[in-house]
Design a protein around this motif. Structure first.
Motif, PDB file in Angstrom:
ATOM      1  N   GLU A  95       0.839  -1.200   0.000  1.00 32.74           N
ATOM      2  CA  GLU A  95       0.000   0.000   0.000  1.00 32.74           C
ATOM      3  C   GLU A  95       0.873   1.248   0.000  1.00 32.74           C
ATOM      4  O   GLU A  95       1.954   1.266   0.602  1.00 32.74           O
ATOM      5  CB  GLU A  95      -0.907   0.012   1.235  1.00 32.74           C
ATOM      6  N   PRO A 126      -1.832   2.902   5.731  1.00 34.89           N
ATOM      7  CA  PRO A 126      -3.262   2.801   6.030  1.00 34.89           C
ATOM      8  C   PRO A 126      -3.590   1.393   6.500  1.00 34.89           C
ATOM      9  O   PRO A 126      -3.039   0.401   6.005  1.00 34.89           O
ATOM     10  CB  PRO A 126      -3.921   3.116   4.684  1.00 34.89           C
ATOM     11  N   ALA A 127      -4.483   1.289   7.480  1.00 35.84           N
ATOM     12  CA  ALA A 127      -4.872  -0.015   8.023  1.00 35.84           C
ATOM     13  C   ALA A 127      -6.221   0.106   8.712  1.00 35.84           C
ATOM     14  O   ALA A 127      -6.614   1.201   9.142  1.00 35.84           O
ATOM     15  CB  ALA A 127      -3.817  -0.519   9.014  1.00 35.84           C
ATOM     16  N   PRO A 128      -6.964  -1.003   8.830  1.00 39.83           N
ATOM     17  CA  PRO A 128      -8.221  -0.969   9.592  1.00 39.83           C
ATOM     18  C   PRO A 128      -7.972  -0.500  11.019  1.00 39.83           C
ATOM     19  O   PRO A 128      -6.988  -0.887  11.647  1.00 39.83           O
ATOM     20  CB  PRO A 128      -8.671  -2.436   9.562  1.00 39.83           C
ATOM     21  N   GLY A 129      -8.849   0.349  11.504  1.00 45.22           N
ATOM     22  CA  GLY A 129      -8.726   0.850  12.863  1.00 45.22           C
ATOM     23  C   GLY A 129      -7.762   2.011  13.004  1.00 45.22           C
ATOM     24  O   GLY A 129      -7.478   2.458  14.119  1.00 45.22           O
ATOM     25  N   ARG A 186       0.377   3.260  17.376  1.00 43.68           N
ATOM     26  CA  ARG A 186       0.341   1.881  16.860  1.00 43.68           C
ATOM     27  C   ARG A 186       1.518   1.658  15.917  1.00 43.68           C
ATOM     28  O   ARG A 186       1.596   2.270  14.846  1.00 43.68           O
ATOM     29  CB  ARG A 186      -0.969   1.613  16.129  1.00 43.68           C
ATOM     30  N   GLU A 282      -3.303  -9.260  12.803  1.00 45.13           N
ATOM     31  CA  GLU A 282      -4.698  -9.220  12.392  1.00 45.13           C
ATOM     32  C   GLU A 282      -5.255  -7.874  12.812  1.00 45.13           C
ATOM     33  O   GLU A 282      -5.522  -7.632  13.996  1.00 45.13           O
ATOM     34  CB  GLU A 282      -5.478 -10.353  13.036  1.00 45.13           C
ATOM     35  N   LEU A 283      -5.412  -6.990  11.850  1.00 44.40           N
ATOM     36  CA  LEU A 283      -5.811  -5.607  12.128  1.00 44.40           C
ATOM     37  C   LEU A 283      -7.288  -5.379  11.815  1.00 44.40           C
ATOM     38  O   LEU A 283      -7.865  -6.071  10.992  1.00 44.40           O
ATOM     39  CB  LEU A 283      -4.943  -4.639  11.298  1.00 44.40           C
TER      40      LEU A 283
END
Length: 283
Positions: A95, A126-129, A186, A282-283
């Motif tokens: 990404e 960029p990532a979930p959460g 994070r 696991e995001l």
């Protein structure tokens, strides 16, 4: 998210051959990575066995089409009779990064110890959460003084990122250098730390800095009660006559411990003097 980290020793295997294609194939066989972090990338270093005049910062991206290539040049010099020389790290991300930061690490003078400048690449992805920071580095080997100073800077970077997370966006700065981009606590830091798992510096790195979530060694998170696997000296006994040790680590911020799903070490390959390591989140 799968991250692979490897000190590739400018592509030189235990057989003495420099083969960047072998490095990429081996990393891909370990896991379908989203991020690949490489240490010891060389450009125009005929003094390094087998490296010759090749510009590996240019060659590696050709072997990883579709990935965003990020250079982390720690050493850049003009050498009489040779010309421009560069040495450092690279990161490849599937990404596009939200932003990329390069942090020069402390390099205090230390008598007659051989040493070189060191650097951290930080890519905010960029990532979930919310965004996640992936950092890769290669700490000093010979000088304990310099390595200790570099560990302190890694701790400070975690606190610094947390302080940025509290900043409000700057109005009217879109598309300008002052535009606020996401950066938070994070994070994952990986690379060759040039000290073994029991070394006090690994424990020091995990002590919190201020109120921010500190770094946590990912191996005991993924493998509770199991000793760290060896990442140097498994195959190259000439450079590592004292036997195998664990120099290569993944550390995650404390607020990502719950996301750790697995960590692995490829103990079979002899394509470098180090073993590649993998972390899955696991995001």
């Amino acid at each position: 998210m799968i991250i692979v980290s490897w000190n590739m020793q400018w592509g030189r295997g235990v057989d003495g051959k420099v083969d960047l294609q072998r490095i990429v194939r081996t990393a891909q066989a370990l896991g379908d990575f989203d991020v690949l972090c490489l240490q010891e990338v060389a450009d125009h270093y005929p003094g390094l066995d087998g490296a010759g005049k090749a510009n590996q910062f240019a060659e590696l991206p050709e072997l990883l089409p579709g990935f965003h290539a990020i250079e982390g040049v720690a050493v850049e010099r003009n050498t009489p009779g040779i010309g421009r020389q560069r040495f450092g790290n690279m990161m490849f991300t599937r990404e596009a990064p939200v932003q990329v930061l390069r942090h020069q690490l402390p390099w205090p003078g230390d008598g007659t110890q051989a040493s070189m400048p060191r650097l951290v690449i930080e890519a905010v992805l960029p990532a979930p959460g919310g965004a996640i920071r992936v950092l890769t580095t290669h700490l000093e080997y010979y000088s304990a003084l310099q390595r200790a100073a570099q560990v302190e800077r890694l701790r400070q970077l975690q606190a610094e990122a947390g302080s940025h997370a509290r900043l409000p966006p700057q109005a009217g700065q879109e598309g300008k250098p002052f535009e606020t981009r996401e950066r938070n606590s994070r994070g994952v830091i990986c690379g060759d730390f040039n000290c073994d798992a029991p070394d006090p510096m690994i424990a020091r790195l995990q002590q919190p800095e201020g109120q921010m979530p500190g770094w946590c060694d990912a191996w005991p998170v993924a493998h509770p009660g199991q000793p760290h696997p060896m990442t140097i000296g498994l195959h190259d006994h000439q450079q590592w006559p004292d036997g195998p040790q664990c120099f290569d680590f993944f550390l995650v911020s404390a607020d990502l411990k719950g996301a750790v799903r697995r960590m692995e070490v490829d103990a079979a390959t002899d394509a470098s003097d180090h073993q590649p390591i993998l972390l899955e989140l696991e995001l």
